[in-house]
Every structure is written in structure tokens, then in C-alpha cells.
Scaffold this active site. Structure first.
Site, PDB file in Angstrom:
ATOM      1  N   ARG A 343     -27.574  49.943  -8.681  1.00  9.54           N
ATOM      2  CA  ARG A 343     -27.526  51.392  -8.499  1.00  9.54           C
ATOM      3  C   ARG A 343     -26.808  52.089  -9.651  1.00  9.54           C
ATOM      4  O   ARG A 343     -27.129  53.217 -10.027  1.00  9.54           O
ATOM      5  CB  ARG A 343     -26.814  51.699  -7.174  1.00  9.54           C
ATOM      6  CG  ARG A 343     -27.308  52.947  -6.461  1.00  9.54           C
ATOM      7  CD  ARG A 343     -26.467  54.182  -6.634  1.00  9.54           C
ATOM      8  NE  ARG A 343     -25.043  54.014  -6.561  1.00  9.54           N
ATOM      9  CZ  ARG A 343     -24.222  55.016  -6.417  1.00  9.54           C
ATOM     10  NH1 ARG A 343     -24.684  56.250  -6.313  1.00  9.54           N
ATOM     11  NH2 ARG A 343     -22.929  54.840  -6.421  1.00  9.54           N
ATOM     12  N   SER A 358     -28.035  58.446  -5.106  1.00  6.22           N
ATOM     13  CA  SER A 358     -27.104  57.676  -4.277  1.00  6.22           C
ATOM     14  C   SER A 358     -27.861  56.460  -3.732  1.00  6.22           C
ATOM     15  O   SER A 358     -28.909  56.089  -4.256  1.00  6.22           O
ATOM     16  CB  SER A 358     -26.576  58.563  -3.142  1.00  6.22           C
ATOM     17  OG  SER A 358     -27.643  58.909  -2.294  1.00  6.22           O
ATOM     18  N   GLN A 430     -30.296  68.470   0.373  1.00  4.40           N
ATOM     19  CA  GLN A 430     -28.832  68.502   0.474  1.00  4.40           C
ATOM     20  C   GLN A 430     -28.283  69.833  -0.030  1.00  4.40           C
ATOM     21  O   GLN A 430     -27.361  70.387   0.548  1.00  4.40           O
ATOM     22  CB  GLN A 430     -28.245  67.381  -0.379  1.00  4.40           C
ATOM     23  CG  GLN A 430     -27.626  66.276   0.454  1.00  4.40           C
ATOM     24  CD  GLN A 430     -26.980  65.231  -0.427  1.00  4.40           C
ATOM     25  OE1 GLN A 430     -27.663  64.650  -1.269  1.00  4.40           O
ATOM     26  NE2 GLN A 430     -25.709  65.000  -0.242  1.00  4.40           N
ATOM     27  N   SER A 455     -21.280  57.443   4.684  1.00  5.48           N
ATOM     28  CA  SER A 455     -20.781  58.309   3.613  1.00  5.48           C
ATOM     29  C   SER A 455     -19.543  59.065   4.089  1.00  5.48           C
ATOM     30  O   SER A 455     -18.811  59.627   3.283  1.00  5.48           O
ATOM     31  CB  SER A 455     -21.876  59.273   3.134  1.00  5.48           C
ATOM     32  OG  SER A 455     -22.341  60.044   4.204  1.00  5.48           O
ATOM     33  N   GLY A 476     -23.748  52.163   8.051  1.00  4.88           N
ATOM     34  CA  GLY A 476     -22.284  52.206   7.918  1.00  4.88           C
ATOM     35  C   GLY A 476     -21.837  52.198   6.465  1.00  4.88           C
ATOM     36  O   GLY A 476     -22.642  52.233   5.528  1.00  4.88           O
ATOM     37  N   HIS A 504     -37.190  51.745  24.048  1.00  4.29           N
ATOM     38  CA  HIS A 504     -37.535  50.450  24.643  1.00  4.29           C
ATOM     39  C   HIS A 504     -38.820  50.516  25.471  1.00  4.29           C
ATOM     40  O   HIS A 504     -39.337  49.486  25.897  1.00  4.29           O
ATOM     41  CB  HIS A 504     -36.374  49.933  25.501  1.00  4.29           C
ATOM     42  CG  HIS A 504     -36.230  48.449  25.457  1.00  4.29           C
ATOM     43  ND1 HIS A 504     -37.268  47.602  25.100  1.00  4.29           N
ATOM     44  CD2 HIS A 504     -35.156  47.632  25.705  1.00  4.29           C
ATOM     45  CE1 HIS A 504     -36.851  46.355  25.146  1.00  4.29           C
ATOM     46  NE2 HIS A 504     -35.577  46.333  25.500  1.00  4.29           N
ATOM     47  N   ASP A 508     -40.169  46.588  21.315  1.00  3.85           N
ATOM     48  CA  ASP A 508     -39.332  45.495  21.820  1.00  3.85           C
ATOM     49  C   ASP A 508     -38.348  45.053  20.731  1.00  3.85           C
ATOM     50  O   ASP A 508     -38.487  45.396  19.551  1.00  3.85           O
ATOM     51  CB  ASP A 508     -40.199  44.317  22.311  1.00  3.85           C
ATOM     52  CG  ASP A 508     -41.168  43.848  21.245  1.00  3.85           C
ATOM     53  OD1 ASP A 508     -40.740  43.716  20.083  1.00  3.85           O
ATOM     54  OD2 ASP A 508     -42.352  43.615  21.555  1.00  3.85           O
TER      55      ASP A 508
END
Ligand code: CO6
Length: 534
Positions: A343, A358, A430, A455, A476, A504, A508
Site C-alpha cells: 500500500r 487508503s 468522503q 479506522s 477492524g 440467515h 448459510d
């Protein structure tokens, strides 16, 4: 038949325009006198007035086939004052030469039925031109500027600031000139229009096409031409004073578009790929990330009651609805070490094109490639969960922390976009989100969502599906953590958790796990993505 009144207006007579239907032998009999709506007090004399006036009327235009406007004077005693506005009759008559149009709040999409009035840009008595901003409303998902469809004088505002306005109900009354040909036969309802950027591939209905206004300086004529050609004026460079867009600017732009020549809009070097797809995802200037205000402790002193409005109100509704879906969760951790290093290079390359890069564009593009292997995750179900619609386009929503709260705009057609284009579009969303300017088009039509809570902080999250979508992923924080390498040695790795939630009823756990594995493989070995990049 349209004719000038043969009566001079007197204190006892109200000059009006009646619209007759000769076949049905009936007419619209509402009028306005000194800005007060009136209703005709007698039914039967109407036709005799019509008969009396008919011969003196000179035919000019037809409002609706078979219907003819006509000016006459009717004694005031025949009318009653009506303060209550008649929402189902968009046309009224006013003084000779004018008529009152009830301007209805248009459907702004995604089943939005009500909005909150944030700000009025006009007052009663103000003169407005077509496409002038009338007010800013806030739906559950975005702020929308409502613009005028007519030239005229604002006669009535139906709401105060903070009132809830309802789609399809009158917003303002505008007095327009009878010569205003924009109030044509096809415009039976003065629907307010909202501003925004047309979505590629969206069906644009005449009169519902939206144009940006506000910051753009130009004339109604230019806006009208832009509307006809479905051109977003933000894409046109104005050469007039203060950047005003002149008619020539627009015509030249149209010519250039026809001939395929690109406008010299920016001195920033632009990627060839981005340039060729500029209409799909224009590359904005490099934007700084939105900065959050520092958290300040609040000491209330005493309890405070507050009505839930706007976004919050919508959140109550949408989340209550969403939680009726039987969710299941699936979590995994991803080793981002290679991507973290890669990155750095991608970021520098994108920066050269004016794009902030990002991890999100990679998450989004990898999700799109994985979705093409598991199309059920890019589907929607109907209310009763009887039918599945597999969506052709990957419109990937991104939960966004904006000045207006949590909003989920989406990057449209990710399956067709390069990583750089995804990044450019995300920058644009953004930037709009940071100033509360996301438009309806930006926030509607999503098919799958990613929420990068990392973030802000945190690892795992239990994300709530956004109906009618069927899956969402919460990402996360990437953390440097010790892990074992293939040889069993402890090494420093960049680890990120992902938490998927899925419906659900139709998905599955195995499908979700396979999708997640594929997505994970693209992030852990970004080189494998290259085979699938477009
Ligand atoms: N880990 C570490 N570093 C990160 C991460 C993660 N996950 N995500 C972004 N970043 C970095 C990012 O690379 C930037 O670094 P530099 O490029 O080196 O400057 C920096 O953090 C700032 O990134 P930014 O947030 O500006 O841009 P990004 O494209 O990563 O994210 C966004 C765009 C719209 C997702 C973000 O601005 C945002 O609004 N995040 C909050 C989303 C949110 O509120 N989610 C919660 C929804 S509710 O999910 C929910 C289930 C419940 C809890």
C-alpha cells in the site's frame, strides 16, 4: 381558449383564469385573490359564465388537450375564502396573467416518505428562477437541496424549519406567469426537484433529472440546456466572472463530449485509465481526511428531552426494520503484512494522480471480485422473503462517519472500476460526506456493505445488515501483532479482523466462510488480485 378579461378588475370582481373542458363541460374553478386561495361557491353558474365569456376568448394555447384556459371575472360574492391549501389541485389561478402552482415534494428515492426541513433559502414574496435553491431537506440518509422548477414568486411556504415535510405534499406555492412554457401540459404536478449527480445507468425521467445548483454560477437557460443534455454542471468549467458557466462553455463542453475530446480541467497528472472513465468516477483533488472534533465532556446539570429527528429518526426506523432479519455472524483474522507494504507504493502512485489511497479501495475491489464468485451475497430479498434478486452491479456501500452522522454512500459498479477509480470515487464520497453534502444518488442503490470501524479503533464488531441487502462486513483495526511464520518463528505481522453478518434466511455459514476465505486470500496475497483486475 385563452383571452383577456373583458372586465376591468373591480373591488367586487375577482379576475381569474378558468380552465374549461368543452367536452366534459366542466372546469377548474379555483382562484387566488390577493394571495389568498379561493374556492368557487357555486357550481351551476360556472357554465353560464363560460358561455358568456366563450365568445370573447381568443384561442392561444392548450394546457391539456381538450382543456382551454380562459380569463373572466367572477363576482367576489360567488367565492369563499379558502385558507386550507388544496394539495390535490396543483394549478390555481391568480391575478390575470399569473397562476399559482403547488410545488410538491418529489420522491427522493429509497422509499423515503418524509424529510425534515433544515433551511429555507427563500421567503414568501421572493422571486425565484428555475433551478434556484428553495430549501435544504434532510432525509434519513442525506441532505438534499430542493430547487425550483419555475420562474416565479414564492407565495406560500408550507413548513417551518425543523418541520417534517411529506413526499407528494405541497412544499411551496409559486406564482408563475401564464406565459411560462415550462409549466407545460406534461407538468401536471409542480414536483420539486432535488440536486445531485446522475447515476450512471440510472433511468432519468424528464423532470426528475437532477442538477447541481448552489455553488454553480450560471443562468437558468444554461441549466436548462444542461438538463436536456443530462450534463452535470460540476463537470463544466465556467469562463465567466467568478467561474460563471456561460452558454458557450456548456456548448463547447457538449461539442467536446460529442467529439470525444476531454476538457482541460486539471493540471494534475491524471491516470490514463481514470481519464478514459472520467464521467464514471472523476478524480477529485487530493483531500485531507475528515478531521473529527475533539471529544469534549458535557455536563448537563439537568435532564434534557430531545425529539428524535432527521437521521436519528431514520436510524430508529431502518435499524428496527433491519433487526427483524435473522442475522448470523462469521469472523476471521487476516494477515495484512504484504498489503501494508504494498500500500505504501500504491499510495504514492495514487497521490501522483491526485487520489488519496487508503486500504478501503482494496477491501472494496477484493469484495467485488469475491462477490462475482458468490452472487447471492450481492442480492436482495423482497419484504416477505419470497424472491431473491441477484444484482448485476456491485454497488458497494461504505459506512461513513460524517458530519451528519453515520451514512452509507456506495461506490457504484465496482466490478467495472480499477482500484484507482474506486479510490477516486471514495475520495469524492468522503469529501461530500465530510461537509454533509452527499446526494440521494450517492446513498441509494447499494448492494453490499463494508464498515471500516478499524479506522476509528476496535477489532470485532457485530454489524447490522442494511435491508434489502443481505450481507455486511465490519473491518477492524490493522495492528502489529506477534504471529508464527511458516517455519514456526515468531514474527511481527499486521493483523486485521473482519466480522461478517449475513441474512440467515438465504445465506448459510459455509457460503459466507468461502466468500470470506476468497476475500482474505486477495488481501493476504494481493498479487492474486491482479488476475481479476479490470
Ligand atoms: N486499520 C488501520 N488503519 C486504517 C484502517 C484500519 N482498519 N482503516 C483506515 N486506516 C488508515 C488509512 O489507511 C489512513 O491512513 P493513511 O492513508 O496512512 O493516512 C487513515 O487510517 C485514515 O483513513 P480514512 O478513515 O480517512 O480513510 P479510509 O478510506 O480508510 O476510510 C471511511 C474511509 C469512510 C471508512 C472512514 O473515513 C470512516 O468514516 N470510518 C468510520 C466508519 C464507521 O463509522 N463505521 C462504523 C459503522 S457502525 O460498523 C458499525 C457494527 C457497527 C460497529
Amino acid at each position: 381558449m385563452l383571452g383577456k378579461s373583458t372586465h376591468a378588475p373591480t373591488p367586487t370582481h375577482v379576475p381569474v383564469h378558468l380552465i374549461f373542458n368543452a367536452t366534459q363541460r366542466s372546469c377548474l374553478i379555483e382562484a387566488t385573490w390577493k394571495s389568498v386561495p379561493l374556492i368557487y361557491n357555486s357550481a351551476s353558474p360556472v357554465m353560464s359564465y363560460w358561455a358568456r365569456q366563450h365568445s370573447s376568448c381568443k384561442r392561444q394555447t392548450q394546457v391539456v388537450p381538450g382543456w382551454h384556459p380562459c380569463s373572466i371575472c367572477i363576482p367576489r360574492s360567488k367565492w369563499v375564502l379558502s385558507r386550507k391549501h388544496r394539495a390535490d389541485r396543483p394549478f390555481h389561478t391568480t391575478a390575470v396573467g399569473h397562476r399559482l402552482v403547488s410545488f410538491l415534494l418529489a420522491d427522493i428515492g429509497e422509499g423515503i416518505k418524509e424529510v425534515v426541513i433544515k433551511e429555507w433559502f427563500v421567503s414568501e414574496g421572493d422571486t425565484v428562477a428555475q433551478f434556484d435553491s428553495i430549501c435544504e431537506v434532510q432525509s434519513d440518509k442525506a441532505s438534499v437541496t430542493i430547487t425550483s422548477r419555475y420562474d416565479g414568486v414564492i407565495r406560500k411556504l408550507f413548513y417551518d424549519v425543523d418541520d417534517t415535510a411529506f413526499v407528494g405534499k405541497p412544499l411551496v406555492d409559486i406564482e408563475v406567469s401564464k406565459e411560462d412554457d415550462s409549466v407545460g401540459a406534461e407538468v401536471q404536478e409542480g414536483e420539486a426537484i432535488s440536486v445531485g449527480r446522475p447515476v450512471e445507468g440510472a433511468v432519468i425521467e424528464p423532470g426528475n433529472f437532477t442538477l447541481p445548483t448552489g455553488k454553480i454560477l450560471t443562468t437558468p437557460a444554461v441549466r436548462r440546456i444542461a438538463m436536456e443534455y443530462k450534463i452535470d454542471l460540476y463537470d463544466v468549467q465556467g469562463t465567466g466572472k467568478d467561474g460563471r458557466i456561460l452558454k458557450e462553455d456548456l456548448l463547447q463542453y457538449i461539442e467536446r463530449k460529442k467529439s470525444g475530446v476531454k476538457a482541460p480541467v486539471s493540471s494534475t497528472p491524471t491516470s490514463p485509465t481514470v481519464a478514459t472513465r472520467q464521467t464514471a468516477a472523476p478524480t477529485p483533488a487530493l483531500q485531507a481526511p475528515p478531521t473529527l472534533p475533539p471529544s469534549i465532556p458535557v455536563f448537563l446539570g439537568e435532564d434534557k428531552d430531545e425529539t428524535i429527528t432527521g437521521f436519528q429518526k431514520a436510524m430508529v426506523r431502518s435499524m428496527t426494520h433491519a433487526m427483524k432479519i435473522p442475522h448470523f455472524g462469521y469472523c476471521d483474522e487476516i494477515d495484512m503484512t504484504i498489503l501494508v507494504n504494498m500500500r505504501k507504493e500504491l499510495k504514492a502512485m495514487a497521490q501522483a494522480h491526485g487520489v488519496r489511497f487508503s486500504y478501503m479501495p482494496v477491501f472494496i475491489k477484493a469484495a467485488s471480485i469475491a462477490l462475482s464468485h458468490f452472487p447471492v451475497l450481492n442480492s436482495s430479498v423482497d419484504e416477505k422473503c419470497e424472491n431473491i434478486k441477484y444484482k448485476a452491479s456491485h454497488n458497494i456501500g461504505v459506512a461513513m462517519d460524517t458530519s451528519e452522522g453515520l451514512i452509507v454512500p456506495n461506490v457504484k459498479g465496482v466490478q467495472r472500476l480499477t482500484l484507482l477509480e474506486v479510490a477516486a470515487e471514495l475520495n469524492r464520497l468522503q469529501e461530500l460526506g465530510s461537509r454533509g453534502a452527499l446526494k440521494t444518488q450517492d446513498i441509494t442503490g447499494g448492494t453490499f456493505t463494508l464498515s471500516n470501524i478499524g479506522s476509528i479503533g476496535g477489532t470485532y464488531a457485530k454489524a447490522v445488515i442494511l435491508p434489502p441487502e443481505v450481507a455486511i462486513g465490519a473491518i477492524g483495526k490493522i495492528q502489529a501483532l506477534p504471529r508464527f511464520d511458516a517455519a514456526g518463528n515468531v514474527t511481527k505481522a499486521h493483523i486485521m479482523q473482519v466480522s461478517w453478518s449475513a441474512d440467515h434466511r438465504i445465506i448459510d455459514g459455509a457460503t459466507m466462510a468461502r466468500f470470506s476465505n476468497l476475500w482474505k486470500s486477495f488481501l493476504e496475497n494481493p498479487a492474486t488480485m491482479i488476475m481479476h483486475l479490470k
